[in-house]
Design a protein around this motif. Structure first.
Motif, mmCIF file in Angstrom:
data_model
loop_
_atom_site.group_PDB
_atom_site.id
_atom_site.type_symbol
_atom_site.label_atom_id
_atom_site.label_comp_id
_atom_site.label_asym_id
_atom_site.label_seq_id
_atom_site.Cartn_x
_atom_site.Cartn_y
_atom_site.Cartn_z
ATOM 1 N N GLU A 24 -2.903 1.187 -4.355
ATOM 2 C CA GLU A 24 -3.607 2.671 -3.611
ATOM 3 C C GLU A 24 -4.726 2.038 -2.814
ATOM 4 O O GLU A 24 -5.370 0.998 -2.857
ATOM 5 C CB GLU A 24 -3.698 3.546 -4.393
ATOM 6 C CG GLU A 24 -2.476 4.140 -4.879
ATOM 7 C CD GLU A 24 -2.695 5.452 -5.897
ATOM 8 O OE1 GLU A 24 -2.640 6.386 -5.161
ATOM 9 O OE2 GLU A 24 -2.641 5.326 -7.218
ATOM 10 N N GLY A 25 -5.162 2.899 -2.000
ATOM 11 C CA GLY A 25 -6.293 2.516 -1.100
ATOM 12 C C GLY A 25 -7.651 1.986 -1.908
ATOM 13 O O GLY A 25 -8.236 0.931 -1.573
ATOM 14 N N VAL B 93 8.532 2.266 3.043
ATOM 15 C CA VAL B 93 7.742 1.472 1.905
ATOM 16 C C VAL B 93 8.632 1.383 0.606
ATOM 17 O O VAL B 93 8.617 0.408 -0.002
ATOM 18 C CB VAL B 93 6.445 2.635 1.369
ATOM 19 C CG1 VAL B 93 5.855 2.172 0.188
ATOM 20 C CG2 VAL B 93 5.372 2.335 2.389
ATOM 21 N N LEU C 256 1.051 -1.292 0.091
ATOM 22 C CA LEU C 256 0.002 -0.059 0.059
ATOM 23 C C LEU C 256 0.862 1.254 -0.096
ATOM 24 O O LEU C 256 1.804 1.436 0.942
ATOM 25 C CB LEU C 256 -0.944 -0.032 1.325
ATOM 26 C CG LEU C 256 -2.045 1.165 1.368
ATOM 27 C CD1 LEU C 256 -3.024 1.022 0.106
ATOM 28 C CD2 LEU C 256 -2.910 0.875 2.316
ATOM 29 N N ASN C 257 0.636 2.284 -0.798
ATOM 30 C CA ASN C 257 1.330 3.277 -1.137
ATOM 31 C C ASN C 257 0.371 4.360 -1.581
ATOM 32 O O ASN C 257 -0.698 4.151 -1.589
ATOM 33 C CB ASN C 257 2.497 3.110 -2.116
ATOM 34 C CG ASN C 257 3.491 4.226 -2.029
ATOM 35 O OD1 ASN C 257 3.523 5.225 -1.283
ATOM 36 N ND2 ASN C 257 4.533 4.168 -2.897
ATOM 37 N N ILE C 258 0.868 5.811 -1.601
ATOM 38 C CA ILE C 258 0.111 6.815 -2.181
ATOM 39 C C ILE C 258 0.283 7.246 -3.482
ATOM 40 O O ILE C 258 -0.173 8.273 -3.893
ATOM 41 C CB ILE C 258 0.003 8.029 -1.196
ATOM 42 C CG1 ILE C 258 1.539 8.684 -1.223
ATOM 43 C CG2 ILE C 258 -0.088 7.667 0.391
ATOM 44 C CD1 ILE C 258 1.733 9.922 -0.584
#
Lengths: 338, 338
Positions: free
Chosen positions: B215-216, B196, B183-185
């Motif tokens: 991503e989310g 990360v 998970l990253n932005i």
């Protein structure tokens, strides 16, 4: 006659470029007669697009040529160094030299933030600008920041976000003493990382209407006006909400189009589904504020259509009228002195 | 005759205590005849509750007395030191001394994790246990970990989470090479914090079916089986999803009960709404695994009803059959040697 507000529109960026930006500008101008728009981008293309809508430049529709476009996946550093005549850069330059009161762009978030920061600089006392947007809640909406401009925010950054978010909620919605919450993973004092714990103490002593720790679900309860968090966390929360909302709406649609019977059910349910869709129409929530800059920069969603983009211009107009950067600076000085 | 699996149930914890745990145990026993349950808690109260359902202890329903209960808001440290005869502690002790193959509790997450860690210890090579649960996605579901056991996870922790989550997905769902995402932005290599970025490199070289940054919104796309993240971030994503889902379902309900016309629409829509509700019934997703311990501990949601709690017992049974801790340990040794 009072002077017109002036908003610079980057018409070339985003997934839809001119075909969203120009109709959005015209929609906006129909609604508000106190504002002029400066359409920034390839002049001949802008004029062509205006002609399609039987429009031409006038007192409220100005055109400013820019020869380049920042691509959606372009590195912010490269965009900043290599494209000095991009529509994004020129729109922000107009704010810098006070030819415009605000800039709106649907372009690459990283490049827009880097350009805004480089050209406009940050307010005195702000280490890092933040991205803040309203997220729909049970009653009204909740402003969440930072949504991804910063990672590894310190407690001091979180404190600055609280000041900026409070001022935005007051400016845009007229909330007098916005309730501020700090995003954490539990409501007990002992939980959370060091940054969050330290920010908690600072906020308790900060003269805010601080309601303490909140959790992810509180974004939607409508019992807090501003939620403060690190940009990594806020971005994950935002994208998670977007992803879930999208999946659920697709599943509802699939459910109602399965057979002739469910299609009848959909027809009968039309008023319910329509009011639901309107209430949560993401276009109504389009327009993220880049807070902490010496100037107003509003980011429209990359995929925004004309209605959504026009909403983002509306946010810019409100920020101009309410002088958001000035108010943030005032509050900063007050909090720093306190 | 093959030997029965044995699962210890903490019957006293959670918001609903015995009134959810006992019916859940009976529901579970009706479905699976290969497992015996050890009901841990106040013996006379358990017997009373069983009697209400016309049941008494037998070969598959054992009772183990415990005189104390850990409260939902009690500090984990105090629960651990002060309540050595709590139903939670006794259930985990049964796993430790091999009288049970797994423990299930709806109690205080922090206390359950602290107790599990203290009594069972972590597997060799695991620094921090993680909480992992399935979240419903467009097709099936996505395992996300860590959901809040750890904050400030290092890249090494994230790597360990990938090993544990992969093994869980394989054990519970039979996915052979689970697709793992970090998970990253943003999906570009340059984004994300140092932890990360470093974990990204480790995972690329780790022999996983690693699909890179997600991503989310990817939680819900159904194109990744396991998503790895820091516990602060994962907890916010989980709570955000829960909060949004709850708000949307309340708004849909409100929409359909507004007037006689919308109530008719609801009746006509009943099959659609029902299948939707079943598909996303959170009770079907109840049962979070505490991974990385030398033993199986499953956390049921504090507010779980009998159906939800029975589902968590089902997860425990599957983890027992598939020997999840042994498999994690095997993989750990393999990855450490590689």
């Amino acid at each position: 006659m009072t002077e017109l507000h002036r908003i610079a529109i980057d018409t070339m960026s985003g997934d839809n470029g001119l075909s969203a930006a120009i109709p959005a500008a015209l929609l906006f101008l129909k609604e508000y007669n106190d504002t002029a728009l400066i359409l920034v981008g390839d002049e001949s293309k802008i004029l062509d697009e205006l002609r399609k809508h039987n429009q031409e430049p006038n007192e409220r529709i100005k055109v400013q040529h820019a020869s380049e476009v920042v691509l959606m996946n372009e590195s912010p550093a490269l965009a900043l160094r290599g494209k000095k005549d991009s529509s994004m850069r020129v729109a922000i330059n107009l704010v810098k030299d006070e030819s415009a009161d605000a800039a709106v762009s649907a372009g690459n978030t990283g490049a827009l933030m880097a350009t805004g920061r480089f050209v406009l600089r940050t307010l005195k006392g702000i280490d890092r600008p933040a991205i803040c947007a309203p997220i729909p809640a049970a009653s009204g909406h909740t402003y969440v920041l930072d949504l991804g401009a910063n990672i590894d925010s310190t407690s001091e950054h979180l404190y600055q976000f609280a000041i900026m978010g409070s001022e935005l909620a007051t400016a845009i919605d007229g909330v007098e003493k916005p309730r501020v919450g700090l995003l954490n993973i539990g409501s007990e004092d002992m939980k959370g990382n060091e940054q969050v714990k330290a920010a908690h103490k600072q906020l308790q002593d900060g003269g805010f209407n601080y309601i303490g720790f909140v959790e992810g679900n509180d974004i939607f309860h409508g019992e807090v006006d501003v939620i403060v968090c690190d940009g990594f966390v806020g971005n994950v929360a935002l994208k998670t909400s977007e992803g879930l909302a999208k999946m659920l709406s697709q599943e509802i649609k699939a459910g109602y189009t399965k057979s002739i019977f469910t299609k009848i059910a959909a027809l009968v349910s039309y008023p319910v589904l329509k009011s639901f869709r309107q209430r949560f129409d993401h276009r109504r929530y389009n327009g993220a504020s880049f807070l902490g800059l010496k100037g107003i920069v509003i980011k429209s969603h990359g995929g925004a259509d004309d209605v959504a983009f026009a909403n983002a211009i509306g946010i810019a107009r409100k920020a101009v009228i309410e002088k958001v950067p000035d108010k943030i600076e005032e509050q900063l000085q007050k909090h720093l002195v306190d």
